[in-house]
Design an enzyme around this catalytic site. Structure first.
Site, short mmCIF file in Angstrom:
data_model
loop_
_atom_site.label_atom_id
_atom_site.label_comp_id
_atom_site.label_asym_id
_atom_site.label_seq_id
_atom_site.Cartn_x
_atom_site.Cartn_y
_atom_site.Cartn_z
N TYR A 92 48.40 -83.35 -53.55
CA TYR A 92 48.49 -83.16 -52.10
C TYR A 92 49.00 -81.77 -51.75
O TYR A 92 48.69 -81.24 -50.68
CB TYR A 92 49.32 -84.27 -51.44
N HIS A 95 51.36 -86.71 -58.62
CA HIS A 95 50.48 -87.07 -57.51
C HIS A 95 50.71 -86.22 -56.27
O HIS A 95 49.76 -85.69 -55.71
CB HIS A 95 50.51 -88.56 -57.18
N ARG A 97 37.89 -88.07 -71.68
CA ARG A 97 38.18 -86.72 -71.21
C ARG A 97 39.00 -86.00 -72.27
O ARG A 97 39.42 -86.61 -73.25
CB ARG A 97 38.95 -86.77 -69.89
N ARG A 98 39.24 -84.71 -72.08
CA ARG A 98 40.13 -83.94 -72.94
C ARG A 98 39.81 -84.11 -74.41
O ARG A 98 40.69 -84.35 -75.24
CB ARG A 98 41.57 -84.38 -72.72
N HIS A 139 36.21 -86.30 -61.13
CA HIS A 139 36.89 -86.56 -59.86
C HIS A 139 37.69 -85.34 -59.39
O HIS A 139 37.53 -84.88 -58.27
CB HIS A 139 37.79 -87.78 -59.99
N PHE A 140 38.56 -84.81 -60.27
CA PHE A 140 39.40 -83.74 -59.73
C PHE A 140 38.67 -82.39 -59.72
O PHE A 140 39.17 -81.44 -59.12
CB PHE A 140 40.78 -83.67 -60.39
N HIS A 141 37.48 -82.34 -60.33
CA HIS A 141 36.69 -81.13 -60.09
C HIS A 141 36.00 -81.20 -58.72
O HIS A 141 35.56 -80.17 -58.21
CB HIS A 141 35.69 -80.90 -61.22
#
Lengths: 156, 49, 543
Positions: free
Chosen positions: C221, C217, C433-434, C368-370
């Site tokens: 950041y 996590h 995913r994946r 989301h993380f894209h």
């Protein structure tokens, strides 16, 4: 430290929102029992297939419209491969892995959990709509990961 | 006017500054609203399943 | 002007980052075409092999190298030319990381490490893959030590209590990175390497996952904070304004140090062996880390509004119009900031305890993380490149490149809207995913997902074209653009802003509290994992 009046309003607003979100999921979890799957039971992954109840995986009737599904996750399938329950049944899934980490998900329901070798994962779901449900692995487990799925039939 | 400025330059400046950020407050509140709506939508999906 | 020697170090990092960007993006294009059902891979290349390359090269290598190049240039700018020891240590870090990157890439291409960038045990890669990772991590520590040393010498010489905002943020980012990577380094060195060499037979899976997510996590950041540095320090200067508040900027970075680490369980919400109470406790801490982002949102809008009003903008939202939309140095990061709004909202949903059951391991998370790392952070990094590369190469950003950069940004936004939007939606329907292209034996539910996967392929293709464009711009700015001097934009603080309290730069205090929070959040559940551990697992190579 001086903070602009509007920033104070905004941060208070944000904090109240966050506390609100946490209260909703907190009450839902602790008062209504909607916790994320966090089962603590362990076993030896190497001898899992010889350990009860995983020596006899299958669907077991526990009461009227109450079932327990004892399942094995192995690259690249689940055992048993076919399950069938009448509509309105509540099924408790008890799953472990004999090899790598797998996922256990039934799309369009809240059934979603990780299957870690050495641990037993459980989750309970009531099926109110008939249909053929997909049970699939949603954690990468090797080249055949995309075929790792079985079906659960909910009969009318 | 100049007299007023010499009398309370600090307060005036501050009051002016406090007024400056109305658009900012509106923008962040819209952002907050967006967060609440999307969170609520997924929570509703969770409840419906 | 930046010192020639310092330029070389920054250039080296940025060069590798753009090479990784090209390779990782190529893998990404192929993946999205496979998943969209457009192509099948030729025999010998696996979908999951590409996925491993994509994740390692983009999430770990592109980001980390770009961050190092950016931070070094900024430190040299704000704290002065690098002293001998920091410069040498920086090069040591670069070569260690680059050796590791090369080694990891070779083993991924040899199909000896198809374990994805999260390398969850008991899938077992070649031991050399893990040794490669250790080099990347320890190399990045060398960079951290080198930056801290530069900061320390600067303080000794100037006797100032407060350092320039940019360098404060750089030191804080590396502090968070160092504390976080201790976890993944411990897992790789003490668990994965002995186990993959066969020195020990078994590995404890839950502990390895927990150590990974202790790192995983704060990793996000680590990507985000340098983007925030650009937003807080660089953007005000570019738009002709001032930094809204130095004190609040520092406070938000302090909060990131404190709350980005003791929250790893919110990535493990659905797994057995961790009690739901400890999960909920870390969910609460996760929500604390939202606060500094809310502060950042306010600060950014405030900078835009005060600057716009000073330029004479009227009305409630008139200041939006006078922002320099045709300046790509502003436009690209600004689009990144706007994308962070849905990205942040998605993140709050992901972390909301049992709500995670709706989205966990579905394509929603990929979507989301894209938005976060692959749009907010990446577009900001591109926005930085447009002035940082000519700054380092002694050239200038031409009008034509401004235009191309703006086209690039628009293409990125459109491509990502299609790809990430489709991922979010189909993820809510339950698509995992994946996962390579699959119909799950013609199951009707899976058939419903296919059209969305096709949209993902369209979006992915646009994104790949945008990558080619940004690579051309970077090449042009590095080697072809007209010679000249380019500015490293560093904002000044608003005159009316309050003085920054010195306590914000008290490292012992903040690192101490951070350590305490980590101990509180992790000691008992971790002890429980060790005490109640099931027998470990042998390694598997299922690829």
């Amino acid at each position: 430290m001086h903070i602009h009046k509007y920033e104070k309003i905004w941060l208070w607003f944000g904090a109240v929102c966050l506390v609100g979100f946490l209260s909703i999921v907190g009450v839902s979890a602790y008062a209504m029992g909607n916790q994320p799957p966090s089962h603590m039971e362990t076993l030896d992954p190497k001898t899992a297939t010889a350990t009860a109840p995983f020596d006899k995986p299958g669907l077991f009737k526990k009461g009227s419209k109450e079932y327990e599904a004892v399942m094995l996750a192995q690259a690249f399938t689940f055992t048993p491969q076919k399950l069938s329950v009448p509509v309105g049944s509540t099924v408790t899934f008890k799953v472990t892995s004999t090899d790598v980490v797998h996922g256990f998900q039934i799309p369009a329901t809240n059934v979603n959990m990780m299957i870690t070798p050495g641990y037993v994962s459980t989750i309970t779901q009531t099926f109110t709509k008939p249909g053929k449900y997909l049970i699939l692995c949603n954690e990468y487990c090797g080249t055949g990961h995309q075929v790792m799925a079985v079906t659960l039939e909910v009969t009318a | 006017m100049p007299q007023l400025e010499t009398n309370k330059p600090k307060k005036l400046k501050k009051a002016e500054k406090e007024q400056d950020l109305k658009g900012t407050l509106l923008s962040v509140m819209l952002l907050g609203l967006f967060i609440i709506l999307s969170w609520g939508a997924v929570y509703a999906l969770y409840l419906s399943r | 002007m930046i010192n020639e020697k310092d330029t070389r170090l920054s250039k080296a990092f940025i060069t590798v980052s753009f090479i990784a960007l090209f390779l990782g993006a190529t893998a990404g294009l192929l993946q999205t075409l496979v998943r969209g059902g457009v192509i099948e891979l030729p025999a010998g290349i696996g979908y999951y092999q590409l996925l491993t390359a994509h994740g390692v090269l983009l999430a770990l290598i592109f980001t980390t190298y770009f961050i190092m190049g950016f931070l070094y240039a900024g430190i040299s700018k704000t704290l002065g030319t690098l002293y001998e020891v920091p410069l040498k240590t920086g090069w040591l870090g670069f070569w260690m990381m680059t050796f590791g990157t090369g080694l990891a890439t070779v083993f991924i291409l040899l199909n000896k490490a198809t374990v994805l960038y999260t390398f969850y045990a008991p899938l077992q890669a070649s031991p050399w893959f893990y040794i490669a990772l250790v080099h990347v991590i320890v190399g990045s520590w060398m960079c951290a030590f080198s930056m801290w040393r530069q900061y320390y010498i600067w303080k000794q010489i100037t006797k100032k209590k407060l350092s320039p905002l940019f360098s404060f943020m750089a030191v804080m980012t590396m502090a968070m990175w160092f504390i976080a990577t201790l976890g993944v380094a411990a897992a790789v060195i003490f668990q994965f390497i002995p186990w993959s060499f066969g020195w020990v037979e078994k590995i404890d899976i839950l502990i390895s996952r927990t150590l990974f997510w202790y790192f995983g996590h704060p990793l996000v950041y680590f990507w985000l904070l340098p983007a925030y540095m650009c937003w807080y320090v660089v953007i005000p200067k570019i738009i002709g304004g001032k930094i809204f508040s130095d004190a609040l900027a520092r406070l938000s970075f302090v909060l990131f140090l404190l709350f980005s680490i003791p929250v790893g369980f919110h990535h493990q919400l659905l797994e057995p062996g961790i009690s739901h109470s400890w999960k909920f406790f870390q969910v609460v801490l996760t929500f604390m880390v939202i606060i500094p982002s809310l502060m950042t949102a306010f600060s950014m809008f405030a900078v835009f509004e005060t600057t716009g009003r000073r330029k004479g903008a009227k009305g409630l939202l008139g200041w939006l119009k006078v922002l320099p939309w045709s300046d790509v140095r502003f436009f690209a990061p600004m689009v990144g900031m706007l994308i962070f709004i849905p990205a942040g909202a998605g993140g709050i949903i992901n972390a909301s305890h049992q709500l995670n059951q709706v989205v966990h391991n579905t394509l929603w998370v990929t979507g989301h993380f894209h938005l976060t790392v692959a749009s907010s952070v990446t577009l900001t990094f591109f926005g930085i490149s447009y002035w940082l590369i000519p700054y380092l190469s002694g050239r200038t950003l031409t009008k034509k490149m401004h235009k191309l950069g703006i086209i690039q940004t628009v293409m990125w936004a459109v491509g990502m809207f299609l790809m990430s939007g489709a991922m979010h939606l189909v993820g809510l329907f339950g698509a995992p995913r994946r996962t390579a292209y699959t119909t799950y034996s013609d199951h009707p539910q899976a058939a419903e997902w296919i059209p969305y996967q096709a949209v993902m392929a369209v979006g992915g293709t646009i994104l790949f074209l945008a990558i080619l464009l940004v690579l051309y711009i970077a090449y042009y700015l590095a080697f072809r653009a007209p010679k000249g001097e380019t500015e490293f934009p560093i904002g000044e603080v608003e005159a009316a802003a309050v003085q920054t309290p010195i306590i914000l730069e008290n490292w012992k205090l903040w690192v101490g509290i951070s350590a305490m929070l980590i101990l509180i959040a992790y000691t008992l559940p971790f002890w429980h994992m060790i005490e109640h551990a099931p027998p470990g697992s042998q390694g598997y190579k299922f690829w």
